[in-house]
Motif scaffolding. Sequence first.
Motif, PDB file in Angstrom:
ATOM      1  N   VAL A  60      53.198  39.340  33.999  1.00  0.00           N
ATOM      2  CA  VAL A  60      53.643  38.268  33.168  1.00  0.00           C
ATOM      3  C   VAL A  60      55.208  37.882  33.386  1.00  0.00           C
ATOM      4  N   THR A  61      55.854  38.617  33.721  1.00  0.00           N
ATOM      5  CA  THR A  61      57.535  38.627  34.252  1.00  0.00           C
ATOM      6  C   THR A  61      57.253  37.547  35.450  1.00  0.00           C
ATOM      7  N   ARG A  62      56.509  37.925  36.501  1.00  0.00           N
ATOM      8  CA  ARG A  62      56.881  37.017  37.618  1.00  0.00           C
ATOM      9  C   ARG A  62      55.950  35.653  37.520  1.00  0.00           C
ATOM     10  N   ASN A  63      55.334  35.348  36.572  1.00  0.00           N
ATOM     11  CA  ASN A  63      54.391  34.421  36.425  1.00  0.00           C
ATOM     12  C   ASN A  63      54.573  33.685  34.946  1.00  0.00           C
ATOM     13  N   GLN A  64      55.447  34.088  34.392  1.00  0.00           N
ATOM     14  CA  GLN A  64      55.839  33.471  33.043  1.00  0.00           C
ATOM     15  C   GLN A  64      55.619  31.940  32.583  1.00  0.00           C
ATOM     16  N   ASN A  65      56.264  31.194  33.763  1.00  0.00           N
ATOM     17  CA  ASN A  65      56.477  29.635  33.499  1.00  0.00           C
ATOM     18  C   ASN A  65      55.037  29.091  33.764  1.00  0.00           C
ATOM     19  N   ARG A  66      53.977  29.606  34.194  1.00  0.00           N
ATOM     20  CA  ARG A  66      52.691  29.024  34.278  1.00  0.00           C
ATOM     21  C   ARG A  66      51.660  29.594  33.675  1.00  0.00           C
ATOM     22  N   LEU A  67      52.060  30.647  32.887  1.00  0.00           N
ATOM     23  CA  LEU A  67      50.932  31.416  32.035  1.00  0.00           C
ATOM     24  C   LEU A  67      51.084  31.011  30.573  1.00  0.00           C
ATOM     25  N   THR A  68      49.807  31.073  29.900  1.00  0.00           N
ATOM     26  CA  THR A  68      49.588  30.902  28.630  1.00  0.00           C
ATOM     27  C   THR A  68      49.332  32.088  27.738  1.00  0.00           C
ATOM     28  N   TRP A  69      49.323  32.031  26.689  1.00  0.00           N
ATOM     29  CA  TRP A  69      48.516  33.413  25.700  1.00  0.00           C
ATOM     30  C   TRP A  69      47.024  33.385  26.195  1.00  0.00           C
ATOM     31  N   GLY A  70      46.411  32.291  26.316  1.00  0.00           N
ATOM     32  CA  GLY A  70      44.777  32.267  26.577  1.00  0.00           C
ATOM     33  C   GLY A  70      44.607  32.716  27.820  1.00  0.00           C
ATOM     34  N   ALA A  71      45.466  32.043  29.001  1.00  0.00           N
ATOM     35  CA  ALA A  71      45.291  32.581  30.449  1.00  0.00           C
ATOM     36  C   ALA A  71      45.708  34.294  30.394  1.00  0.00           C
ATOM     37  N   CYS A  72      46.452  34.736  29.543  1.00  0.00           N
ATOM     38  CA  CYS A  72      46.811  36.336  29.910  1.00  0.00           C
ATOM     39  C   CYS A  72      45.688  36.825  29.326  1.00  0.00           C
ATOM     40  N   LEU A  73      44.941  36.420  28.165  1.00  0.00           N
ATOM     41  CA  LEU A  73      43.881  36.962  27.547  1.00  0.00           C
ATOM     42  C   LEU A  73      42.724  36.999  28.434  1.00  0.00           C
ATOM     43  N   GLY A  74      42.443  35.921  29.248  1.00  0.00           N
ATOM     44  CA  GLY A  74      41.440  35.990  30.074  1.00  0.00           C
ATOM     45  C   GLY A  74      41.777  36.568  31.391  1.00  0.00           C
ATOM     46  N   ILE A  75      42.946  36.707  31.801  1.00  0.00           N
ATOM     47  CA  ILE A  75      43.355  37.736  33.073  1.00  0.00           C
ATOM     48  C   ILE A  75      42.888  39.206  32.401  1.00  0.00           C
ATOM     49  N   GLY A  76      43.454  39.662  31.257  1.00  0.00           N
ATOM     50  CA  GLY A  76      43.163  41.047  30.668  1.00  0.00           C
ATOM     51  C   GLY A  76      41.522  41.256  30.671  1.00  0.00           C
ATOM     52  N   VAL A  77      40.764  40.139  30.072  1.00  0.00           N
ATOM     53  CA  VAL A  77      39.366  40.466  29.936  1.00  0.00           C
ATOM     54  C   VAL A  77      38.733  40.593  31.446  1.00  0.00           C
ATOM     55  N   CYS A  78      38.893  39.608  32.137  1.00  0.00           N
ATOM     56  CA  CYS A  78      38.294  39.699  33.544  1.00  0.00           C
ATOM     57  C   CYS A  78      38.595  40.750  34.092  1.00  0.00           C
ATOM     58  N   SER A  79      39.907  41.222  34.133  1.00  0.00           N
ATOM     59  CA  SER A  79      40.104  42.602  34.854  1.00  0.00           C
ATOM     60  C   SER A  79      39.460  43.428  34.387  1.00  0.00           C
ATOM     61  N   LEU A  80      39.309  43.776  33.010  1.00  0.00           N
ATOM     62  CA  LEU A  80      38.398  44.614  32.258  1.00  0.00           C
ATOM     63  C   LEU A  80      37.078  44.459  32.645  1.00  0.00           C
ATOM     64  N   LEU A  81      36.478  43.313  32.638  1.00  0.00           N
ATOM     65  CA  LEU A  81      35.092  43.248  33.483  1.00  0.00           C
ATOM     66  C   LEU A  81      34.930  43.863  34.834  1.00  0.00           C
ATOM     67  N   LEU A  82      35.991  43.520  35.613  1.00  0.00           N
ATOM     68  CA  LEU A  82      35.951  44.141  36.948  1.00  0.00           C
ATOM     69  C   LEU A  82      36.143  45.821  37.021  1.00  0.00           C
ATOM     70  N   MET A  83      36.995  46.191  36.007  1.00  0.00           N
ATOM     71  CA  MET A  83      37.052  47.569  35.916  1.00  0.00           C
ATOM     72  C   MET A  83      35.777  48.365  35.621  1.00  0.00           C
ATOM     73  N   VAL A  84      35.252  47.941  34.463  1.00  0.00           N
ATOM     74  CA  VAL A  84      34.124  48.411  34.123  1.00  0.00           C
ATOM     75  C   VAL A  84      32.942  48.417  35.171  1.00  0.00           C
ATOM     76  N   GLY A  85      32.807  47.133  35.460  1.00  0.00           N
ATOM     77  CA  GLY A  85      31.885  47.005  36.754  1.00  0.00           C
ATOM     78  C   GLY A  85      31.976  47.927  37.978  1.00  0.00           C
ATOM     79  N   MET A  86      33.307  48.149  38.262  1.00  0.00           N
ATOM     80  CA  MET A  86      33.578  49.097  39.345  1.00  0.00           C
ATOM     81  C   MET A  86      33.219  50.317  38.903  1.00  0.00           C
ATOM     82  N   GLU A  87      33.446  50.833  37.738  1.00  0.00           N
ATOM     83  CA  GLU A  87      33.312  52.163  37.340  1.00  0.00           C
ATOM     84  C   GLU A  87      31.779  52.311  37.427  1.00  0.00           C
ATOM     85  N   PHE A  88      30.851  51.393  36.915  1.00  0.00           N
ATOM     86  CA  PHE A  88      29.487  51.698  36.700  1.00  0.00           C
ATOM     87  C   PHE A  88      28.652  51.475  38.089  1.00  0.00           C
TER      88      PHE A  88
END
Length: 144
Positions: A60-88
């Motif tokens: 967030v600190t490195r990309n604050q000027n181009r991120l929105t709240w929704g983009a941050c939520l999307g990044i977190g959720v997509c990363s979660l999906l990758l993490m669970v997919g990798m785990e399974f």
Amino acid sequence: MVRQYGVLVLTYFGIVFASGFVLGVFRVLVLLPRMPERQAELLEMPLMLLVVLLAARYLVTRNQNRLTWGACLGIGVCSLLLMVGMEFTVVLGLRGMTVATYLESRDWVSGGAYILSLIIFALAPVGWFTVRSRTKAERLDKKR
């Protein structure tokens, strides 16, 4: 724009996954011979949460000027999906387990803490974005 967010998703996921891999190897090789599995997993959890928070802060600190709240939520959720997919897929494949076997083998205490940590992993970028936005707004108010 989508490509930039994809890179951010892969960066966030990559930092946390790589750290989790290293800590997991440490847990298995060093901690498990000395203590029960539940204790070893719960001992590892705060370190992983620290990694999650630092990775989200960095992102967030490195990309604050181009991120929105929704983009941050999307990044977190997509990363979660990758993490669970990798785990399974990869992790369970290496351990020779099915998803059903994996879920049955989980300790309810450390498993519950793991689920909570995954939720924090998904929401950490939004949390840091909110904190940074408020801090920035407060600085602007003080200048007026």
